[in-house]
Motif scaffolding. Sequence first.
Motif, PDB file in Angstrom:
ATOM      1  N   VAL A 222       0.855  -1.192   0.051  1.00  0.00           N
ATOM      2  CA  VAL A 222       0.001  -0.063   0.070  1.00  0.00           C
ATOM      3  C   VAL A 222       0.915   1.182   0.037  1.00  0.00           C
ATOM      4  O   VAL A 222       0.550   2.187  -0.620  1.00  0.00           O
ATOM      5  CB  VAL A 222      -0.889   0.042   1.123  1.00  0.00           C
ATOM      6  N   ALA A 223       1.888   1.259   0.628  1.00  0.00           N
ATOM      7  CA  ALA A 223       3.000   2.262   0.844  1.00  0.00           C
ATOM      8  C   ALA A 223       3.384   2.553  -0.692  1.00  0.00           C
ATOM      9  O   ALA A 223       3.481   3.681  -1.019  1.00  0.00           O
ATOM     10  CB  ALA A 223       4.051   2.053   1.608  1.00  0.00           C
ATOM     11  N   LEU A 224       3.840   1.598  -1.347  1.00  0.00           N
ATOM     12  CA  LEU A 224       4.442   1.692  -2.815  1.00  0.00           C
ATOM     13  C   LEU A 224       3.270   2.455  -3.665  1.00  0.00           C
ATOM     14  O   LEU A 224       3.714   3.128  -4.650  1.00  0.00           O
ATOM     15  CB  LEU A 224       4.737   0.414  -2.967  1.00  0.00           C
ATOM     16  N   TYR A 225       2.024   1.895  -3.473  1.00  0.00           N
ATOM     17  CA  TYR A 225       0.996   2.327  -4.152  1.00  0.00           C
ATOM     18  C   TYR A 225       0.469   3.989  -3.910  1.00  0.00           C
ATOM     19  O   TYR A 225       0.691   4.759  -5.119  1.00  0.00           O
ATOM     20  CB  TYR A 225      -0.410   1.707  -3.980  1.00  0.00           C
ATOM     21  N   GLN A 226       0.900   4.067  -2.666  1.00  0.00           N
ATOM     22  CA  GLN A 226       0.674   5.718  -2.225  1.00  0.00           C
ATOM     23  C   GLN A 226       1.863   6.467  -3.005  1.00  0.00           C
ATOM     24  O   GLN A 226       1.743   7.709  -3.106  1.00  0.00           O
ATOM     25  CB  GLN A 226       0.442   5.611  -0.894  1.00  0.00           C
ATOM     26  N   LEU A 227       2.961   5.735  -2.838  1.00  0.00           N
ATOM     27  CA  LEU A 227       4.054   6.664  -3.419  1.00  0.00           C
ATOM     28  C   LEU A 227       4.007   6.815  -5.136  1.00  0.00           C
ATOM     29  O   LEU A 227       4.922   7.324  -5.615  1.00  0.00           O
ATOM     30  CB  LEU A 227       5.480   5.738  -3.216  1.00  0.00           C
ATOM     31  N   GLY A 228       2.943   6.220  -5.620  1.00  0.00           N
ATOM     32  CA  GLY A 228       2.962   6.246  -7.203  1.00  0.00           C
ATOM     33  C   GLY A 228       2.967   5.202  -8.123  1.00  0.00           C
ATOM     34  O   GLY A 228       3.072   5.267  -9.178  1.00  0.00           O
ATOM     35  N   CYS A 229       3.358   3.940  -7.611  1.00  0.00           N
ATOM     36  CA  CYS A 229       3.478   2.863  -8.257  1.00  0.00           C
ATOM     37  C   CYS A 229       2.023   2.604  -8.969  1.00  0.00           C
ATOM     38  O   CYS A 229       0.859   2.396  -8.521  1.00  0.00           O
ATOM     39  CB  CYS A 229       3.622   1.671  -7.287  1.00  0.00           C
ATOM     40  N   GLN A 230       2.082   2.249 -10.295  1.00  0.00           N
ATOM     41  CA  GLN A 230       0.908   1.958 -10.896  1.00  0.00           C
ATOM     42  C   GLN A 230       0.396   0.719 -10.727  1.00  0.00           C
ATOM     43  O   GLN A 230      -0.895   0.482 -10.736  1.00  0.00           O
ATOM     44  CB  GLN A 230       1.254   2.028 -12.563  1.00  0.00           C
ATOM     45  N   ILE A 231       0.911  -0.358 -10.424  1.00  0.00           N
ATOM     46  CA  ILE A 231       0.341  -1.942 -10.168  1.00  0.00           C
ATOM     47  C   ILE A 231       1.314  -2.362  -8.899  1.00  0.00           C
ATOM     48  O   ILE A 231       2.564  -2.409  -9.014  1.00  0.00           O
ATOM     49  CB  ILE A 231       0.670  -2.867 -11.309  1.00  0.00           C
ATOM     50  N   SER A 232       0.549  -2.676  -7.743  1.00  0.00           N
ATOM     51  CA  SER A 232       1.201  -3.121  -6.742  1.00  0.00           C
ATOM     52  C   SER A 232       0.600  -4.408  -6.269  1.00  0.00           C
ATOM     53  O   SER A 232      -0.565  -4.478  -6.075  1.00  0.00           O
ATOM     54  CB  SER A 232       1.200  -2.086  -5.670  1.00  0.00           C
ATOM     55  N   LEU A 233       1.405  -5.567  -6.176  1.00  0.00           N
ATOM     56  CA  LEU A 233       0.757  -6.804  -6.037  1.00  0.00           C
ATOM     57  C   LEU A 233       1.163  -7.414  -4.769  1.00  0.00           C
ATOM     58  O   LEU A 233       2.700  -7.535  -4.720  1.00  0.00           O
ATOM     59  CB  LEU A 233       0.937  -7.866  -7.405  1.00  0.00           C
ATOM     60  N   THR A 234       0.683  -8.050  -4.144  1.00  0.00           N
ATOM     61  CA  THR A 234       0.890  -8.912  -3.053  1.00  0.00           C
ATOM     62  C   THR A 234       0.616 -10.442  -2.988  1.00  0.00           C
ATOM     63  O   THR A 234      -0.606 -10.696  -3.333  1.00  0.00           O
ATOM     64  CB  THR A 234       0.394  -8.751  -1.390  1.00  0.00           C
ATOM     65  N   PHE A 235       1.549 -11.197  -3.724  1.00  0.00           N
ATOM     66  CA  PHE A 235       1.223 -12.664  -3.701  1.00  0.00           C
ATOM     67  C   PHE A 235       1.711 -13.643  -2.458  1.00  0.00           C
ATOM     68  O   PHE A 235       2.524 -13.465  -1.808  1.00  0.00           O
ATOM     69  CB  PHE A 235       2.171 -12.987  -4.819  1.00  0.00           C
ATOM     70  N   GLU A 236       0.395 -14.355  -2.186  1.00  0.00           N
ATOM     71  CA  GLU A 236       0.532 -15.120  -1.261  1.00  0.00           C
ATOM     72  C   GLU A 236       0.534 -16.668  -1.516  1.00  0.00           C
ATOM     73  O   GLU A 236      -0.341 -17.064  -2.359  1.00  0.00           O
ATOM     74  CB  GLU A 236      -0.511 -15.087  -0.143  1.00  0.00           C
ATOM     75  N   THR A 237       1.406 -17.417  -0.996  1.00  0.00           N
ATOM     76  CA  THR A 237       1.300 -18.985  -1.162  1.00  0.00           C
ATOM     77  C   THR A 237       0.763 -19.678   0.215  1.00  0.00           C
ATOM     78  O   THR A 237       1.336 -18.630   1.154  1.00  0.00           O
ATOM     79  CB  THR A 237       2.618 -19.694  -1.603  1.00  0.00           C
ATOM     80  N   PRO A 238       0.141 -20.786   0.237  1.00  0.00           N
ATOM     81  CA  PRO A 238      -0.094 -21.411   1.395  1.00  0.00           C
ATOM     82  C   PRO A 238       1.146 -22.006   2.280  1.00  0.00           C
ATOM     83  O   PRO A 238       1.564 -23.019   1.559  1.00  0.00           O
ATOM     84  CB  PRO A 238      -1.013 -22.495   1.019  1.00  0.00           C
ATOM     85  N   SER A 239       1.292 -21.566   3.226  1.00  0.00           N
ATOM     86  CA  SER A 239       2.627 -22.016   4.205  1.00  0.00           C
ATOM     87  C   SER A 239       2.711 -23.318   4.531  1.00  0.00           C
ATOM     88  O   SER A 239       3.438 -23.804   4.993  1.00  0.00           O
ATOM     89  CB  SER A 239       3.115 -20.906   5.131  1.00  0.00           C
ATOM     90  N   GLU A 240       1.382 -24.099   4.566  1.00  0.00           N
ATOM     91  CA  GLU A 240       1.333 -25.379   4.990  1.00  0.00           C
ATOM     92  C   GLU A 240       1.616 -26.432   3.821  1.00  0.00           C
ATOM     93  O   GLU A 240       1.696 -27.747   4.071  1.00  0.00           O
ATOM     94  CB  GLU A 240      -0.105 -25.605   5.663  1.00  0.00           C
ATOM     95  N   PHE A 241       1.925 -25.954   2.688  1.00  0.00           N
ATOM     96  CA  PHE A 241       2.188 -26.802   1.554  1.00  0.00           C
ATOM     97  C   PHE A 241       3.676 -26.942   1.370  1.00  0.00           C
ATOM     98  O   PHE A 241       4.314 -26.399   2.235  1.00  0.00           O
ATOM     99  CB  PHE A 241       1.474 -26.325   0.224  1.00  0.00           C
ATOM    100  N   ALA A 242       3.999 -27.678   0.373  1.00  0.00           N
ATOM    101  CA  ALA A 242       5.362 -28.452   0.386  1.00  0.00           C
ATOM    102  C   ALA A 242       6.344 -26.937   0.061  1.00  0.00           C
ATOM    103  O   ALA A 242       5.838 -26.388  -0.913  1.00  0.00           O
ATOM    104  CB  ALA A 242       5.656 -29.399  -0.661  1.00  0.00           C
TER     105      ALA A 242
END
Length: 266
Positions: A222-242
Amino acid sequence: MRIPVAGLKKGVHLLPAHRSHDYPALAARWRELAARTGMKVRQLCQAQGQKVLWLESAAARVGQSAVYLSAGVHGDEAAATSGLLLWAEAHEQVLRTEPYLIFPCMNPVGLMLNTRADGRGLDLNRRFHLEDDPVCGAWLKVMRGRAVRLAICLHEDYDAQGMYVYELSRLPKGWSGEILKGIATARLPVDGRRRIEGRAAMNGVIQRRRSPKGLPGLPEAVALYQLGCQISLTFETPSEFALDERAQAQAAFVETAIAQATALTR
């Protein structure tokens, strides 16, 4: 079955599982990569006795709009730090010629302790607005005034049922769902829940156009988006998988998202 990372060459390999929380080993690999690619390794700050490093490509140093990549804000999300390294070592030529800013592990003590919080017991991902925070304040000084066209913040989620993305984008149409569909496997599916982390989701995507309000602190994306980044993505993987599957998915997401964003923002 592993998710293939295009361009993966001989000699590129994941940190073994028993070294996935070994910050000195991780930092050494990044320093070796920087020496091969001409990237500059810089010290952001010291955090509880550990150097927090970031890397800047030559193209970024001359002021081009950069791609921003980060991992390890939460120390118990080792597939994120391993996956980012895997992607980088498979794309050394890109790092030689294109503008990149990379923060490979923002929370080294948390990584070594396998804890979400840092060595002070604080969640860094709620502190990216704080000028007086030793890590986040130093980060703000680096990032203010820099042009970033795409930011990818890599994370993991203990409660996740598959991969998902939090997308902040100024583009007219969301596109993270196509990325998830393209990298999903039977062993690492897309999270199909309709609500994730209390927010409405569809096909693994939580999508926003405006910066969210009322947060208990400011996350990095969110801070990056507020600083003007056009696309800011947070990618999550499930930590209980391999672990290997998760790290491969992290690398594949970075690769695919960069390719998609390049096509969309030309």
